[in-house]
Design an enzyme around this catalytic site. Structure first.
Site, mmCIF file in Angstrom:
data_model
loop_
_atom_site.group_PDB
_atom_site.id
_atom_site.type_symbol
_atom_site.label_atom_id
_atom_site.label_comp_id
_atom_site.label_asym_id
_atom_site.label_seq_id
_atom_site.Cartn_x
_atom_site.Cartn_y
_atom_site.Cartn_z
ATOM 1 N N MET A 72 69.974 -34.263 -20.492
ATOM 2 C CA MET A 72 70.697 -35.466 -19.999
ATOM 3 C C MET A 72 69.480 -36.149 -19.998
ATOM 4 O O MET A 72 68.873 -37.070 -18.468
ATOM 5 C CB MET A 72 69.942 -33.999 -18.327
ATOM 6 C CG MET A 72 71.048 -33.219 -18.655
ATOM 7 S SD MET A 72 72.624 -33.145 -17.943
ATOM 8 C CE MET A 72 72.531 -34.031 -16.052
ATOM 9 N N ASP A 79 78.840 -42.744 -28.857
ATOM 10 C CA ASP A 79 77.749 -44.320 -28.766
ATOM 11 C C ASP A 79 76.924 -44.618 -27.682
ATOM 12 O O ASP A 79 76.207 -43.656 -27.256
ATOM 13 C CB ASP A 79 78.811 -44.940 -29.151
ATOM 14 C CG ASP A 79 80.115 -45.528 -28.010
ATOM 15 O OD1 ASP A 79 79.606 -44.974 -27.000
ATOM 16 O OD2 ASP A 79 81.100 -45.959 -27.985
ATOM 17 N N ARG A 122 61.466 -44.790 -24.510
ATOM 18 C CA ARG A 122 62.864 -44.136 -25.501
ATOM 19 C C ARG A 122 63.387 -44.227 -26.660
ATOM 20 O O ARG A 122 63.710 -43.337 -27.003
ATOM 21 C CB ARG A 122 64.095 -45.001 -24.282
ATOM 22 C CG ARG A 122 65.556 -43.797 -24.743
ATOM 23 C CD ARG A 122 66.590 -44.232 -24.106
ATOM 24 N NE ARG A 122 67.187 -45.810 -24.425
ATOM 25 C CZ ARG A 122 68.332 -45.461 -23.682
ATOM 26 N NH1 ARG A 122 68.689 -44.919 -22.651
ATOM 27 N NH2 ARG A 122 68.461 -46.691 -24.176
ATOM 28 N N HIS A 130 82.189 -33.367 -22.260
ATOM 29 C CA HIS A 130 82.328 -34.367 -20.871
ATOM 30 C C HIS A 130 83.042 -32.927 -19.898
ATOM 31 O O HIS A 130 83.817 -33.314 -20.192
ATOM 32 C CB HIS A 130 82.120 -35.683 -20.911
ATOM 33 C CG HIS A 130 82.169 -36.502 -19.122
ATOM 34 N ND1 HIS A 130 81.178 -36.293 -18.796
ATOM 35 C CD2 HIS A 130 83.079 -36.813 -18.421
ATOM 36 C CE1 HIS A 130 81.250 -36.926 -17.987
ATOM 37 N NE2 HIS A 130 82.449 -37.150 -17.681
ATOM 38 N N GLY A 184 72.711 -23.998 -21.582
ATOM 39 C CA GLY A 184 73.507 -23.810 -22.622
ATOM 40 C C GLY A 184 75.018 -22.764 -21.952
ATOM 41 O O GLY A 184 74.691 -21.989 -23.363
ATOM 42 N N ASP A 241 79.187 -41.780 -21.825
ATOM 43 C CA ASP A 241 80.369 -41.064 -22.588
ATOM 44 C C ASP A 241 82.092 -42.180 -22.680
ATOM 45 O O ASP A 241 82.883 -41.927 -21.886
ATOM 46 C CB ASP A 241 80.964 -40.266 -21.118
ATOM 47 C CG ASP A 241 79.674 -39.459 -20.388
ATOM 48 O OD1 ASP A 241 79.009 -38.904 -21.108
ATOM 49 O OD2 ASP A 241 79.125 -39.010 -18.820
HETATM 50 C C1 GRF Z 1 78.634 -28.793 -18.792
HETATM 51 O O1 GRF Z 1 79.787 -29.083 -17.880
HETATM 52 C C2 GRF Z 1 78.958 -30.334 -20.222
HETATM 53 O O2 GRF Z 1 80.550 -30.548 -19.478
HETATM 54 C C3 GRF Z 1 78.463 -31.129 -19.019
HETATM 55 O O3 GRF Z 1 76.482 -30.436 -19.133
HETATM 56 C C4 GRF Z 1 77.322 -29.045 -18.547
HETATM 57 C C5 GRF Z 1 76.666 -29.057 -19.333
HETATM 58 O O4 GRF Z 1 76.517 -26.732 -18.847
HETATM 59 N N1 GRF Z 1 77.656 -32.331 -20.108
HETATM 60 P P1 GRF Z 1 76.121 -25.108 -20.091
HETATM 61 O O5 GRF Z 1 74.562 -26.067 -19.863
HETATM 62 O O6 GRF Z 1 76.688 -25.929 -21.355
HETATM 63 O O7 GRF Z 1 76.121 -24.232 -19.084
#
Ligand code: GRF
Length: 204
Positions: free
Chosen positions: A91, A142, A66, A110, A13, A146
């Site tokens: 995730m 979308d 899902r 990303h 986070g 990514d």
């Molecule tokens: C970050 O590197 C983000 O780009 C990727 O996941 C990671 C999340 O990190 N999608 P955090 O939970 O915001 O510290």
């Protein structure tokens, strides 16, 4: 129109924290209406609680499909009337049920310069490929991984002695800078998507 946003997380986070900090500093005019995690042990939930933000745990494993899971998330976010959904280290892949509920209203961050190195371990991918530059990308979501239109990017050098951790840290610093900025610009309006291009119009 309100400026309420919902943030979806799965872990640490730190991007969520950057968004919270930006609202406090007056750099981001938004209200965090809710933070949703698919994992009860996500550290980001503690950050949200400490900031007085409503939190929900929605465990994907509790749902048969899902679609069923996404329908719950959609209901949660609609019930809070959020204008924008921000994925911050969430995730789970999102499908049509979720994406179509918020057309051009979902952002993701990303840790690479898309379209290079999509998917998991983007920093490791950049190192292993021998890229000399990598960075961070905020993009619309979308149904492809990514892949949606790019809102903002920041580049960082890849140094000869970088490890995955040192590169990730350099990129993360940029993530924390551009994510709040991208959210602010999208909430401000005055942008269009032409083809794949997000174009910001100058304020009159
Ligand atoms: C970050 O590197 C983000 O780009 C990727 O996941 C990671 C999340 O990190 N999608 P955090 O939970 O915001 O510290």
């Amino acid at each position: 129109m309100n400026r309420d946003i919902g943030v979806l997380i799965s872990g640490r986070g730190s991007n969520l924290q950057a968004i919270i900090d930006a609202t406090r500093a007056g750099r981001l005019d938004a209200r965090l209406a809710v933070v949703i995690s698919n994992r009860a042990d996500a550290h980001g939930l503690e950050r949200a609680r400490a900031a007085g933000i409503e939190t929900l745990v929605r465990d994907h494993r509790a749902h048969a499909s899902r679609d069923a899971y996404e329908a719950v998330l959609v209901d949660d976010l609609r019930a809070r009337d959020v204008q924008l959904v921000c994925l911050a280290g969430f995730m789970r892949l999102l499908g049509a049920t979720f994406v179509n509920a918020f057309p051009n209203r979902i952002l993701n961050i990303h840790p690479a310069l898309l379209p290079a190195f999509p998917g998991l371990h983007a920093q490791r991918q950049a190192l292993e490929h021998g890229a000399k530059l990598s960075g961070a990308t905020v993009h619309f979501v979308d149904t492809n991984l990514d892949a949606g239109p790019i809102v903002l990017q920041a580049a960082v050098p890849v140094l000869d002695d970088d490890t995955e951790d040192t590169l990730a840290a350099r990129i993360l610093e940029q993530e924390h800078r551009i994510y709040p900025e991208a959210i602010q610009r999208i909430l401000n309006g005055n942008w269009t998507i032409t083809g794949r291009r997000v174009v910001f119009r100058r304020q009159a």
